[in-house]
Write an enzyme that holds these catalytic residues in place. Structure first.
Site, short mmCIF file in Angstrom:
data_model
loop_
_atom_site.label_atom_id
_atom_site.label_comp_id
_atom_site.label_asym_id
_atom_site.label_seq_id
_atom_site.Cartn_x
_atom_site.Cartn_y
_atom_site.Cartn_z
N ASN A 9 24.77 2.32 -83.42
CA ASN A 9 24.84 2.27 -84.88
C ASN A 9 23.70 1.39 -85.36
O ASN A 9 23.81 0.17 -85.35
CB ASN A 9 26.21 1.71 -85.30
CG ASN A 9 26.34 1.62 -86.81
OD1 ASN A 9 25.50 2.12 -87.56
ND2 ASN A 9 27.42 0.98 -87.28
N TRP A 10 22.61 2.05 -85.73
CA TRP A 10 21.42 1.28 -86.12
C TRP A 10 21.59 0.62 -87.49
O TRP A 10 20.77 -0.22 -87.87
CB TRP A 10 20.18 2.19 -86.13
CG TRP A 10 19.70 2.60 -84.77
CD1 TRP A 10 20.24 2.26 -83.55
CD2 TRP A 10 18.56 3.43 -84.48
NE1 TRP A 10 19.51 2.82 -82.53
CE2 TRP A 10 18.47 3.55 -83.07
CE3 TRP A 10 17.62 4.09 -85.27
CZ2 TRP A 10 17.47 4.29 -82.44
CZ3 TRP A 10 16.63 4.83 -84.64
CH2 TRP A 10 16.56 4.93 -83.24
N LYS A 11 22.60 1.06 -88.25
CA LYS A 11 22.83 0.54 -89.62
C LYS A 11 21.55 0.67 -90.44
O LYS A 11 20.76 1.60 -90.22
CB LYS A 11 23.34 -0.89 -89.55
CG LYS A 11 24.56 -1.03 -88.63
CD LYS A 11 25.28 -2.33 -88.75
CE LYS A 11 26.43 -2.36 -87.77
NZ LYS A 11 27.24 -3.57 -87.87
N GLY A 236 26.20 -2.00 -82.49
CA GLY A 236 25.23 -2.31 -83.54
C GLY A 236 24.02 -3.01 -82.97
O GLY A 236 23.10 -2.39 -82.43
N GLY A 237 24.01 -4.34 -83.08
CA GLY A 237 22.84 -5.16 -82.72
C GLY A 237 22.19 -4.79 -81.40
O GLY A 237 20.97 -4.62 -81.32
#
Ligand code: PGA
Length: 253
Positions: A9-11, A236-237
């Site tokens: 999830n690169w956001k 994410g991160g």
């Protein structure tokens, strides 16, 4: 056997150039996906086509949009429809991420409608659920998550839920470096599976991939994914670093 999935999830991160470099680096970093495993890249809308092209010919690697709108088409300036995503051959759509529930007021009913429109367009939802810290501290996380599942998923058919993907992401673990313990993750994943089993039967529940999300890193993925009801992660991160995400992919069961 249900699918094991490492979903990035690169956001709202990276320029196109950075995104393409990241994907090139990841492709060049040794990682392996067997027949039962998938890597999914949840990238910003403008990069979907480019990243999809980079993954062409790669086995079991897919792109995901991070959202879509719940209306078919029309005067909704700035929104992106499921039909548009289908037309560029997007595979998955992340829905109901806690950041969208919190900052964009996404309700249970809106998420149910988004899931329906994804199914209508042949897109696979990744449905996110998970409790805030106060709910965890009050030890009411099980009923909180159960409500999220009931309100947004229980109108679906058993057929639609067969092979469905749910991501459990305790909000207190997202971007905080504070991962749920292996036991906390397993306990909630088993609870989610039992909620689905009570409504749809064990065969459907057993086919659902339940991903864990919240500070999954290269150094803890193997332990978390090793839990019996954890079928991979939404990351994410650590998905923004090619070497780390390659390790996370290689940590799938
Ligand atoms: P994190 O984010 O891995 O940076 O905690 C997970 C997510 O929000 O999907």
């Amino acid at each position: 056997m249900r699918k094991q999935i490492a979903a990035a999830n690169w956001k709202m991160n990276l320029t196109l150039q950075q995104a393409e470099t990241l994907m090139d680096e990841l492709i060049a970093t040794p990682h392996e996906l067997n027949e039962n495993q998938e890597a999914v890249f949840g990238v910003p809308f403008p990069y979907l086509i480019s990243i999809k092209n980079k993954l062409a010919g790669k086995k079991n690697a897919f792109v995901a949009a991070q959202n879509c709108y719940d209306k078919k088409s029309g005067a909704y300036t700035g929104e992106v429809s499921a039909e548009m995503l289908k037309s560029i051959a997007v595979d998955y759509v992340i829905l109901g991420h806690s950041e969208r529930r919190e900052y964009f007021n996404e309700s249970h009913a809106m998420l149910a409608a988004k899931i329906d429109i994804c199914f209508a367009n042949g897109l696979k939802p990744i449905f996110c659920c998970g409790e805030p810290l106060a709910i965890r501290e009050a030890d009411t996380q099980n009923s909180f998550v159960e409500t999220q599942l009931k309100e947004s998923l229980f109108h679906l058919t058993a057929e639609q839920l067969t092979g469905f993907v749910i991501a459990y992401e305790p909000i207190w673990a997202i971007g905080t470096g504070k991962t749920a313990s292996n036991e906390q993750a397993q306990e909630m994943h088993a609870h989610i599976r039992s909620v689905m089993a009570n409504q749809y039967g064990a065969a459907v529940a057993d086919s659902i991939s339940i991903l864990y999300g919240g500070s999954v890193k290269a150094n803890n993925a193997k332990d978390i994914f090793g839990q019996p009801d954890v079928d991979g992660g939404l990351v994410g991160g650590a998905s923004l670093v090619a070497a780390d995400f390659a390790v996370i992919i290689n940590s799938l069961k």
